[in-house]
Design a protein around this motif. Structure first.
Motif, mmCIF file in Angstrom:
data_model
loop_
_atom_site.group_PDB
_atom_site.id
_atom_site.type_symbol
_atom_site.label_atom_id
_atom_site.label_comp_id
_atom_site.label_asym_id
_atom_site.label_seq_id
_atom_site.Cartn_x
_atom_site.Cartn_y
_atom_site.Cartn_z
ATOM 1 N N GLU A 43 0.805 -1.110 0.005
ATOM 2 C CA GLU A 43 -0.147 0.030 -0.094
ATOM 3 C C GLU A 43 0.903 1.209 0.040
ATOM 4 O OE1 GLU A 43 -3.004 2.413 -0.569
ATOM 5 O OE2 GLU A 43 -3.508 0.293 -0.173
ATOM 6 N N GLN A 44 0.388 2.141 -0.809
ATOM 7 C CA GLN A 44 1.266 3.480 -0.773
ATOM 8 C C GLN A 44 0.556 4.639 -0.227
ATOM 9 O OE1 GLN A 44 4.658 4.096 -2.489
ATOM 10 N NE2 GLN A 44 4.138 1.396 -2.278
ATOM 11 N N ASP A 45 -0.750 4.653 -0.265
ATOM 12 C CA ASP A 45 -1.515 5.821 0.255
ATOM 13 C C ASP A 45 -1.595 5.892 1.753
ATOM 14 O OD1 ASP A 45 -3.557 7.411 1.164
ATOM 15 O OD2 ASP A 45 -4.619 7.149 -0.796
ATOM 16 N N ILE A 46 -0.953 6.797 2.510
ATOM 17 C CA ILE A 46 -0.692 6.703 3.853
ATOM 18 C C ILE A 46 -2.193 6.768 4.657
ATOM 19 C CG2 ILE A 46 0.197 8.177 5.947
ATOM 20 C CD1 ILE A 46 2.511 8.748 4.038
ATOM 21 N N SER A 47 -3.157 7.599 4.083
ATOM 22 C CA SER A 47 -4.194 7.495 4.510
ATOM 23 C C SER A 47 -5.328 6.288 4.649
ATOM 24 C CB SER A 47 -5.298 8.779 3.830
ATOM 25 O OG SER A 47 -5.339 8.563 2.445
ATOM 26 N N VAL A 48 -5.013 5.520 3.597
ATOM 27 C CA VAL A 48 -5.370 4.306 3.602
ATOM 28 C C VAL A 48 -4.878 3.231 4.560
ATOM 29 C CG1 VAL A 48 -5.689 2.202 2.015
ATOM 30 C CG2 VAL A 48 -6.093 4.253 1.134
ATOM 31 N N MET A 49 -3.389 3.515 4.656
ATOM 32 C CA MET A 49 -2.680 2.450 5.626
ATOM 33 C C MET A 49 -3.249 3.233 7.040
ATOM 34 S SD MET A 49 1.202 2.407 4.582
ATOM 35 C CE MET A 49 1.663 3.683 3.236
ATOM 36 N N LEU A 50 -3.206 4.293 7.438
ATOM 37 C CA LEU A 50 -3.895 4.787 8.700
ATOM 38 C C LEU A 50 -5.235 4.422 8.978
ATOM 39 C CD1 LEU A 50 -2.231 8.167 8.968
ATOM 40 C CD2 LEU A 50 -1.633 6.055 10.478
ATOM 41 N N CYS A 51 -5.945 4.430 8.156
ATOM 42 C CA CYS A 51 -7.736 3.691 8.175
ATOM 43 C C CYS A 51 -7.542 2.420 8.272
ATOM 44 C CB CYS A 51 -8.297 4.214 7.086
ATOM 45 S SG CYS A 51 -10.057 4.241 7.038
ATOM 46 N N GLU A 52 -6.917 1.675 7.389
ATOM 47 C CA GLU A 52 -6.690 0.072 7.913
ATOM 48 C C GLU A 52 -6.103 -0.205 9.181
ATOM 49 O OE1 GLU A 52 -8.362 -2.176 6.025
ATOM 50 O OE2 GLU A 52 -9.302 -0.557 4.798
ATOM 51 N N LEU A 53 -4.963 0.363 9.437
ATOM 52 C CA LEU A 53 -4.478 0.131 10.788
ATOM 53 C C LEU A 53 -5.425 0.381 11.945
ATOM 54 C CD1 LEU A 53 -0.732 1.074 10.022
ATOM 55 C CD2 LEU A 53 -1.723 -1.147 10.169
ATOM 56 N N SER A 54 -6.062 1.398 11.840
ATOM 57 C CA SER A 54 -6.915 1.959 13.016
ATOM 58 C C SER A 54 -8.148 0.822 13.526
ATOM 59 C CB SER A 54 -7.517 3.315 12.639
ATOM 60 O OG SER A 54 -8.747 2.980 11.748
ATOM 61 N N LYS A 55 -8.387 0.142 12.483
ATOM 62 C CA LYS A 55 -9.258 -0.946 12.538
ATOM 63 C C LYS A 55 -8.810 -1.996 13.635
ATOM 64 C CE LYS A 55 -11.533 -0.222 8.152
ATOM 65 N NZ LYS A 55 -11.693 -0.549 6.877
ATOM 66 N N VAL A 56 -7.469 -2.357 13.533
ATOM 67 C CA VAL A 56 -6.813 -3.537 14.381
ATOM 68 C C VAL A 56 -6.673 -2.977 15.905
ATOM 69 C CG1 VAL A 56 -6.140 -4.537 12.519
ATOM 70 C CG2 VAL A 56 -4.539 -2.965 13.810
ATOM 71 N N CYS A 57 -7.037 -1.519 15.918
ATOM 72 C CA CYS A 57 -6.614 -0.875 17.376
ATOM 73 C C CYS A 57 -7.633 -1.179 18.329
ATOM 74 C CB CYS A 57 -5.998 0.543 17.143
ATOM 75 S SG CYS A 57 -4.660 0.807 16.073
ATOM 76 N N GLN A 58 -7.321 -1.609 19.642
ATOM 77 C CA GLN A 58 -8.468 -1.550 20.486
ATOM 78 C C GLN A 58 -8.429 -0.546 21.739
ATOM 79 O OE1 GLN A 58 -7.003 -5.306 22.110
ATOM 80 N NE2 GLN A 58 -7.614 -6.859 20.342
ATOM 81 N N HIS A 59 -7.445 0.380 21.665
ATOM 82 C CA HIS A 59 -7.225 1.678 22.371
ATOM 83 C C HIS A 59 -6.439 2.664 21.678
ATOM 84 C CE1 HIS A 59 -5.651 3.751 26.027
ATOM 85 N NE2 HIS A 59 -6.753 3.023 26.730
ATOM 86 N N PRO A 60 -6.890 4.086 22.312
ATOM 87 C CA PRO A 60 -6.316 5.089 21.554
ATOM 88 C C PRO A 60 -4.797 5.069 21.874
ATOM 89 C CG PRO A 60 -8.171 5.870 23.114
ATOM 90 C CD PRO A 60 -7.910 4.219 23.322
ATOM 91 N N ASN A 61 -4.261 4.395 22.834
ATOM 92 C CA ASN A 61 -2.743 4.312 22.767
ATOM 93 C C ASN A 61 -2.226 3.251 21.812
ATOM 94 O OD1 ASN A 61 -3.178 5.609 25.368
ATOM 95 N ND2 ASN A 61 -2.086 4.031 26.635
ATOM 96 N N GLU A 62 -2.766 2.401 21.249
ATOM 97 C CA GLU A 62 -2.444 1.530 20.099
ATOM 98 C C GLU A 62 -2.379 2.369 18.951
ATOM 99 O OE1 GLU A 62 -3.596 -3.012 21.817
ATOM 100 O OE2 GLU A 62 -4.701 -2.244 20.024
ATOM 101 N N LEU A 63 -3.415 3.195 18.723
ATOM 102 C CA LEU A 63 -3.719 4.063 17.622
ATOM 103 C C LEU A 63 -2.320 4.947 17.698
ATOM 104 C CD1 LEU A 63 -4.966 4.807 14.881
ATOM 105 C CD2 LEU A 63 -6.414 6.080 16.205
ATOM 106 N N ALA A 64 -1.960 5.494 18.595
ATOM 107 C CA ALA A 64 -1.068 6.693 18.598
ATOM 108 C C ALA A 64 0.355 5.555 18.483
ATOM 109 C CB ALA A 64 -0.680 7.099 20.064
ATOM 110 N N TYR A 65 0.486 4.449 19.149
ATOM 111 C CA TYR A 65 1.777 3.735 18.848
ATOM 112 C C TYR A 65 1.664 3.468 17.559
ATOM 113 C CZ TYR A 65 5.245 0.061 19.757
ATOM 114 O OH TYR A 65 6.262 -0.744 19.566
ATOM 115 N N ILE A 66 0.689 2.764 16.861
ATOM 116 C CA ILE A 66 0.743 2.049 15.221
ATOM 117 C C ILE A 66 1.370 3.265 14.602
ATOM 118 C CG2 ILE A 66 -1.483 2.368 14.532
ATOM 119 C CD1 ILE A 66 -1.195 -0.856 13.801
ATOM 120 N N SER A 67 0.889 4.563 14.705
ATOM 121 C CA SER A 67 1.199 5.793 13.957
ATOM 122 C C SER A 67 2.626 6.094 13.950
ATOM 123 C CB SER A 67 0.194 6.918 14.170
ATOM 124 O OG SER A 67 -1.057 6.533 14.186
ATOM 125 N N PHE A 68 3.219 5.717 15.208
ATOM 126 C CA PHE A 68 4.688 6.184 15.405
ATOM 127 C C PHE A 68 5.462 5.175 14.648
ATOM 128 C CE2 PHE A 68 3.717 7.364 20.100
ATOM 129 C CZ PHE A 68 3.385 8.714 19.818
#
Length: 96
Positions: A43-68
């Motif tokens: 995947e090349q589109d960062i917005s798509v990546m963030l959207c897809e990755l947010s679906k596997v996050c169970q907590h805001p901390n995970e979303l922050a971490y996966i973004s880092f």
């Protein structure tokens, strides 16, 4: 609307994931999700990546971490593409 608030769980940890209350096992799961998008699906589109990755996050901390982590992976990928010697070193097991 609920706000997302990152909470520090372990203040004396030298690990970002543990500081955010993310176990080493969960860290691996989150990194695998990034690998799936970046390496396997390419995947090349960062917005798509963030959207897809947010679906596997169970907590805001995970979303922050996966973004880092995603930012780090993309930066490293860009660095390797710009420096063929670093890419060669990485492939040979060096630090690059």
């Amino acid at each position: 609307m609920d706000s997302l608030e990152v909470k520090l769980i372990t203040k004396d940890s030298n690990s970002i994931n543990r500081t955010l209350g993310i176990s080493d096992e969960r860290h691996i799961e989150l990194c695998d999700a990034i690998k799936e998008l970046v390496v396997v699906k390419q995947e090349q589109d960062i917005s798509v990546m963030l959207c897809e990755l947010s679906k596997v996050c169970q907590h805001p901390n995970e979303l922050a971490y996966i973004s880092f982590k995603l930012s780090h992976v993309l930066h490293k990928q860009q660095e390797l593409q710009q420096n063929p010697f670093a890419m060669l070193m990485q492939m040979m097991g060096g630090r690059g």
